[in-house]
Design a protein around this motif. Structure first.
Motif, mmCIF file in Angstrom:
data_model
loop_
_atom_site.group_PDB
_atom_site.id
_atom_site.type_symbol
_atom_site.label_atom_id
_atom_site.label_comp_id
_atom_site.label_asym_id
_atom_site.label_seq_id
_atom_site.Cartn_x
_atom_site.Cartn_y
_atom_site.Cartn_z
ATOM 1 N N ALA A 172 0.827 -1.207 0.000
ATOM 2 C CA ALA A 172 0.000 0.000 0.000
ATOM 3 C C ALA A 172 0.862 1.258 0.000
ATOM 4 C CB ALA A 172 -0.941 -0.008 1.199
ATOM 5 N N VAL A 173 1.962 1.221 0.749
ATOM 6 C CA VAL A 173 2.873 2.370 0.800
ATOM 7 C C VAL A 173 3.485 2.624 -0.582
ATOM 8 C CG1 VAL A 173 5.118 3.129 1.683
ATOM 9 C CG2 VAL A 173 3.392 2.255 3.265
ATOM 10 N N GLU A 174 3.924 1.576 -1.252
ATOM 11 C CA GLU A 174 4.492 1.716 -2.599
ATOM 12 C C GLU A 174 3.481 2.325 -3.561
ATOM 13 O OE1 GLU A 174 5.553 -2.289 -3.303
ATOM 14 O OE2 GLU A 174 7.559 -2.123 -2.399
ATOM 15 N N ALA A 175 2.236 1.857 -3.482
ATOM 16 C CA ALA A 175 1.191 2.398 -4.361
ATOM 17 C C ALA A 175 0.949 3.878 -4.073
ATOM 18 C CB ALA A 175 -0.100 1.603 -4.170
ATOM 19 N N ALA A 176 0.912 4.257 -2.786
ATOM 20 C CA ALA A 176 0.672 5.653 -2.412
ATOM 21 C C ALA A 176 1.830 6.551 -2.841
ATOM 22 C CB ALA A 176 0.456 5.749 -0.908
ATOM 23 N N ALA A 177 3.059 6.091 -2.627
ATOM 24 C CA ALA A 177 4.222 6.893 -2.985
ATOM 25 C C ALA A 177 4.265 7.158 -4.489
ATOM 26 C CB ALA A 177 5.498 6.192 -2.530
ATOM 27 N N GLU A 178 3.848 6.176 -5.268
ATOM 28 C CA GLU A 178 3.859 6.325 -6.729
ATOM 29 C C GLU A 178 2.693 7.174 -7.215
ATOM 30 O OE1 GLU A 178 3.296 3.471 -10.660
ATOM 31 O OE2 GLU A 178 4.071 2.604 -8.793
ATOM 32 N N ALA A 179 1.515 6.971 -6.653
ATOM 33 C CA ALA A 179 0.309 7.636 -7.153
ATOM 34 C C ALA A 179 0.168 9.077 -6.675
ATOM 35 C CB ALA A 179 -0.926 6.835 -6.749
ATOM 36 N N PHE A 180 0.745 9.382 -5.506
ATOM 37 C CA PHE A 180 0.506 10.704 -4.901
ATOM 38 C C PHE A 180 1.826 11.421 -4.619
ATOM 39 C CE2 PHE A 180 -2.896 7.819 -3.121
ATOM 40 C CZ PHE A 180 -3.836 8.144 -4.091
ATOM 41 N N PRO A 181 2.460 11.982 -5.638
ATOM 42 C CA PRO A 181 3.757 12.641 -5.439
ATOM 43 C C PRO A 181 3.683 13.881 -4.558
ATOM 44 C CG PRO A 181 2.906 13.025 -7.664
ATOM 45 C CD PRO A 181 2.036 11.991 -7.047
ATOM 46 N N ARG A 182 2.483 14.428 -4.352
ATOM 47 C CA ARG A 182 2.347 15.628 -3.516
ATOM 48 C C ARG A 182 2.130 15.289 -2.042
ATOM 49 N NH1 ARG A 182 -2.135 19.368 -5.608
ATOM 50 N NH2 ARG A 182 -1.201 20.739 -4.034
ATOM 51 N N ALA A 183 1.979 14.018 -1.741
ATOM 52 C CA ALA A 183 1.767 13.627 -0.335
ATOM 53 C C ALA A 183 3.029 13.897 0.475
ATOM 54 C CB ALA A 183 1.398 12.165 -0.250
ATOM 55 N N THR A 184 2.874 14.574 1.595
ATOM 56 C CA THR A 184 4.016 14.897 2.468
ATOM 57 C C THR A 184 4.133 13.933 3.647
ATOM 58 O OG1 THR A 184 2.680 16.404 3.821
ATOM 59 C CG2 THR A 184 3.829 17.343 1.900
ATOM 60 N N HIS A 185 3.002 13.311 4.036
ATOM 61 C CA HIS A 185 2.986 12.399 5.177
ATOM 62 C C HIS A 185 2.184 11.148 4.822
ATOM 63 C CE1 HIS A 185 3.997 16.240 7.085
ATOM 64 N NE2 HIS A 185 4.470 15.554 8.117
ATOM 65 N N PHE A 186 2.590 10.025 5.405
ATOM 66 C CA PHE A 186 1.914 8.753 5.188
ATOM 67 C C PHE A 186 1.442 8.253 6.550
ATOM 68 C CE2 PHE A 186 4.430 9.598 1.577
ATOM 69 C CZ PHE A 186 3.932 8.878 0.500
ATOM 70 N N TYR A 187 0.134 8.065 6.670
ATOM 71 C CA TYR A 187 -0.486 7.791 7.975
ATOM 72 C C TYR A 187 -1.142 6.412 7.942
ATOM 73 C CZ TYR A 187 -2.806 9.114 12.370
ATOM 74 O OH TYR A 187 -3.224 9.186 13.670
ATOM 75 N N MET A 188 -0.700 5.535 8.834
ATOM 76 C CA MET A 188 -1.199 4.157 8.892
ATOM 77 C C MET A 188 -2.550 4.104 9.617
ATOM 78 S SD MET A 188 -0.303 0.991 8.230
ATOM 79 C CE MET A 188 -0.728 -0.656 8.764
ATOM 80 N N LEU A 189 -3.539 3.466 8.979
ATOM 81 C CA LEU A 189 -4.883 3.349 9.544
ATOM 82 C C LEU A 189 -5.420 1.932 9.390
ATOM 83 C CD1 LEU A 189 -6.822 6.479 8.184
ATOM 84 C CD2 LEU A 189 -5.996 6.143 10.514
ATOM 85 N N SER A 190 -6.440 1.629 10.169
ATOM 86 C CA SER A 190 -7.227 0.412 9.954
ATOM 87 C C SER A 190 -8.664 0.824 9.686
ATOM 88 C CB SER A 190 -7.173 -0.494 11.184
ATOM 89 O OG SER A 190 -8.026 0.008 12.208
ATOM 90 N N GLY A 191 -9.468 -0.128 9.295
ATOM 91 C CA GLY A 191 -10.869 0.164 9.038
ATOM 92 C C GLY A 191 -11.647 0.564 10.272
ATOM 93 N N ASP A 192 -11.085 0.316 11.456
ATOM 94 C CA ASP A 192 -11.754 0.677 12.707
ATOM 95 C C ASP A 192 -11.361 2.062 13.209
ATOM 96 O OD1 ASP A 192 -13.073 -1.808 12.968
ATOM 97 O OD2 ASP A 192 -11.235 -2.717 13.721
ATOM 98 N N CYS A 193 -10.499 2.769 12.460
ATOM 99 C CA CYS A 193 -10.026 4.093 12.885
ATOM 100 C C CYS A 193 -10.911 5.191 12.302
ATOM 101 C CB CYS A 193 -8.592 4.326 12.422
ATOM 102 S SG CYS A 193 -7.368 3.187 13.092
ATOM 103 N N MET A 194 -11.042 6.274 13.067
ATOM 104 C CA MET A 194 -11.723 7.453 12.549
ATOM 105 C C MET A 194 -11.047 8.712 13.086
ATOM 106 S SD MET A 194 -15.808 6.746 12.245
ATOM 107 C CE MET A 194 -15.913 8.098 11.052
ATOM 108 N N ALA A 195 -11.153 9.780 12.306
ATOM 109 C CA ALA A 195 -10.541 11.051 12.708
ATOM 110 C C ALA A 195 -11.277 11.630 13.903
ATOM 111 C CB ALA A 195 -10.579 12.030 11.549
ATOM 112 N N ILE A 196 -10.517 12.164 14.859
ATOM 113 C CA ILE A 196 -11.122 12.865 16.001
ATOM 114 C C ILE A 196 -10.690 14.335 16.014
ATOM 115 C CG2 ILE A 196 -11.427 10.810 17.420
ATOM 116 C CD1 ILE A 196 -8.844 11.511 18.887
ATOM 117 N N LYS A 197 -10.137 14.766 14.905
ATOM 118 C CA LYS A 197 -9.820 16.182 14.675
ATOM 119 C C LYS A 197 -10.176 16.504 13.232
ATOM 120 C CE LYS A 197 -7.892 16.979 18.739
ATOM 121 N NZ LYS A 197 -8.285 15.691 19.337
ATOM 122 N N SER A 198 -10.281 17.774 12.916
ATOM 123 C CA SER A 198 -10.545 18.179 11.539
ATOM 124 C C SER A 198 -9.273 18.084 10.716
ATOM 125 C CB SER A 198 -11.069 19.618 11.514
ATOM 126 O OG SER A 198 -10.060 20.511 11.994
ATOM 127 N N ALA A 199 -9.430 18.037 9.378
ATOM 128 C CA ALA A 199 -8.257 18.026 8.496
ATOM 129 C C ALA A 199 -7.449 19.305 8.675
ATOM 130 C CB ALA A 199 -8.725 17.881 7.045
#
Length: 525
Positions: free
Chosen positions: A80-107
């Motif tokens: 997944a990391v390889e796919a993200a690094a290739e597809a999203f060259p503007r991404a500055t951070h890579f954040y590991m999540l699971s399907g049970d995670c949800m944001a508790i702050k705004s973007a």
């Protein structure tokens, strides 16, 4: 400004995954998804179809079957990391999540938070020196090879382990690596991700080593980040709020946890219960919110521990073997002042010191800073004092060359009270009952870590009745124990009534007891 590429590992609930991806990418962030190959193909096709038109979503190029404790979890993450690094060259951070995670702050908050410091957020503790692993295997995870899944192939897993152990087939850790351990929920900068991917291509020996370690998702990224990144650029913490029960299971959050989650110093939380539909709805909307303000109090873990312990009160430890049949001495008299308001007890005890010759010790089993004589180290910490409770008190009797001694205890120390009241020595108990205001309860919650300076008023309003009831329960437990020589000093009683209790407790003349009962501002906060 920070742009986050979320690395999502999931294996179920395609509808929830679709909503999660739509929510997190709606504000311009990205997501790379690895959907477990063990899950039905139809579920994966449903996710792909729903997100096909979303340019901010990509998928791992290869799906693999994942199992807990296996290398497969790390391999899926790398895909997944390889796919993200290739597809999203503007991404500055890579954040590991699971399907049970949800944001508790705004973007908006999350981006500003990540822009504030140029660091990687990953728990990274020394594998052998830290106490991150509480029980079970430690070096065995690394020095033996593990080819089978401990949960699905238990017999093979332990048979191969025992065979290696019997034949002495251990292996060396790669010489240039210092193995680290920590949570698998991390947030890494793009440069760090690129270094890790390069390292994986250049070091097949390290890849072979981790492929047969046990639970490598707790060691692989943690070790490589520490190996590749300067220490000052690593913040050894996770940005995902998670808690575990006494049984090592993740705590699930429900609809009524919304305010608590938002006040924690984290960006995401796991696990959100599948049944918490209202919580999921509110958190789903939150990530896209603009201008949201968050009051960080960060008392979540201590608050959960406090509330979870209710209903499970009991003696945790049997009497220590060195205290069995030991006694303070049949001819001695131990006087115990029990009071939740420590300042009230200390005020009374200070007057007792001034008006009698009874040696008095404040909260020796509660306060590390309690003034005690040097007793050879037994007094050096609260933990040691608890462990050697009777020995400590015997030594205090000897030190002061007195057959009478007064100590203060918190009402929560019922095990100590019971222990001393069962002793052959004469034990007298004076319970000081104070009126408790909401202001005092708030201060108490802050002192013990249940609340902070910025805890929302709504949270406090829900918490205060629980704390008040807990104090009442402590007092009830003391009364239910039916100790001999149990006396009560009450704020609502007149001084003459309290004087009789003090006289019986201390064995002092009536006029001395009256003077003590009339101590100026005795019950004042």
């Amino acid at each position: 400004m920070a742009k986050i590429a979320f690395i999502l590992l999931c294996h179920k609930d395609p509808d929830a995954i679709i909503k999660q991806a739509q929510s997190l990418t709606a504000v311009g962030d990205y997501m790379a998804i690895h959907f477990d190959a063990s899950a039905p193909r139809a579920a994966f096709d449903r996710i792909r179809a729903a997100l096909a038109d979303n340019p901010n979503v990509t998928f791992a190029k290869k799906r693999i079957r994942c199992g807990w404790g296996e290398w497969s979890l790390v391999q899926a993450t790398l895909h997944a990391v390889e796919a993200a690094a290739e597809a999203f060259p503007r991404a500055t951070h890579f954040y590991m999540l699971s399907g049970d995670c949800m944001a508790i702050k705004s973007a908006e908050y999350a981006h500003e938070f990540l822009d504030r410091r140029d660091v990687d957020y990953i728990e990274s503790f020394d594998y052998f020196q830290s106490d991150w692993i509480k029980t079970g295997w430690k070096k065995e995870r690394l020095v033996y090879r593990h080819w089978f899944n401990e949960r699905t192939q238990k017999r093979r897993f332990y048979a191969t382990f025992e065979l290696q152990k019997r034949l002495g087939l251990t292996r060396e850790i790669p010489a240039d690596l210092e193995v680290m351990i920590g949570s698998q929920w991390w947030c890494l900068r793009r440069r760090t991700i690129e270094w890790i991917l390069d390292f994986c291509r250049q070091r097949p020996d390290v890849m072979r080593f981790f492929r047969t370690t046990w639970i490598p998702d707790e060691t692989f990224f943690q070790t490589l980040v520490r190996h590749l990144v300067p220490e000052q650029e690593i913040e050894s913490r996770t940005l995902t709020f998670l808690m575990f029960t006494d049984y090592g299971m993740p705590v699930a959050f429900y609809n009524d946890h919304y305010d608590l989650l938002l006040s924690q110093d984290f960006l995401f939380a796991r696990k959100i219960s599948p049944e918490a539909r209202e919580l999921k709805r509110r958190l789903g909307v939150l990530y896209a919110a603009e201008g949201a303000r968050f009051r960080i109090s960060n008392e979540g873990r201590s608050l959960h521990r406090f509330l979870a312990e209710k209903g499970r009160i009991g003696r945790r430890f049997a009497p220590r073997f060195w205290e069995t049949e030991s006694s303070l001495g049949r001819e001695r008299e131990l006087l115990i002042v029990v009071c939740k308001k420590w300042h009230v007890a200390k005020r009374l005890v200070q007057r007792v010191r001034q008006m009698t010759d009874i040696p008095c010790i404040d909260y020796l089993f509660n306060e590390e800073s309690c003034a005690l004589p040097d007793l050879g180290g037994i007094q050096s910490s609260v933990e040691k004092r608890h462990r050697h409770r009777r020995a400590l008190v015997r030594m205090l009797f000897d030190y002061y060359e007195s057959d009478r001694l007064l100590v203060c205890l918190d009402p929560s120390n019922l095990d100590l009270i019971e222990d001393f009241c069962r002793d052959r020595a004469v034990t007298r108990l004076l319970e000081v009952e104070c009126q408790v205001s909401d202001v005092f309860l708030v201060g108490h919650a802050m002192r013990v870590g249940l609340a902070g300076d910025r805890t929302p008023r709504e949270t406090l309003n829900r918490l205060l009745p629980t704390i008040r009831n807990d104090m009442v329960h402590e007092s009830d437990r003391i009364r239910d124990a039916q100790f001999d020589n149990h006396l009560r000093l009450r704020e609502i009683d007149p001084p003459e009534t309290n004087a009789r209790a003090i006289a019986a407790f201390l064995g002092v003349p009536g006029d001395t007891a009256e003077t003590l009962a009339e101590t100026d501002h005795l019950f004042a906060d």
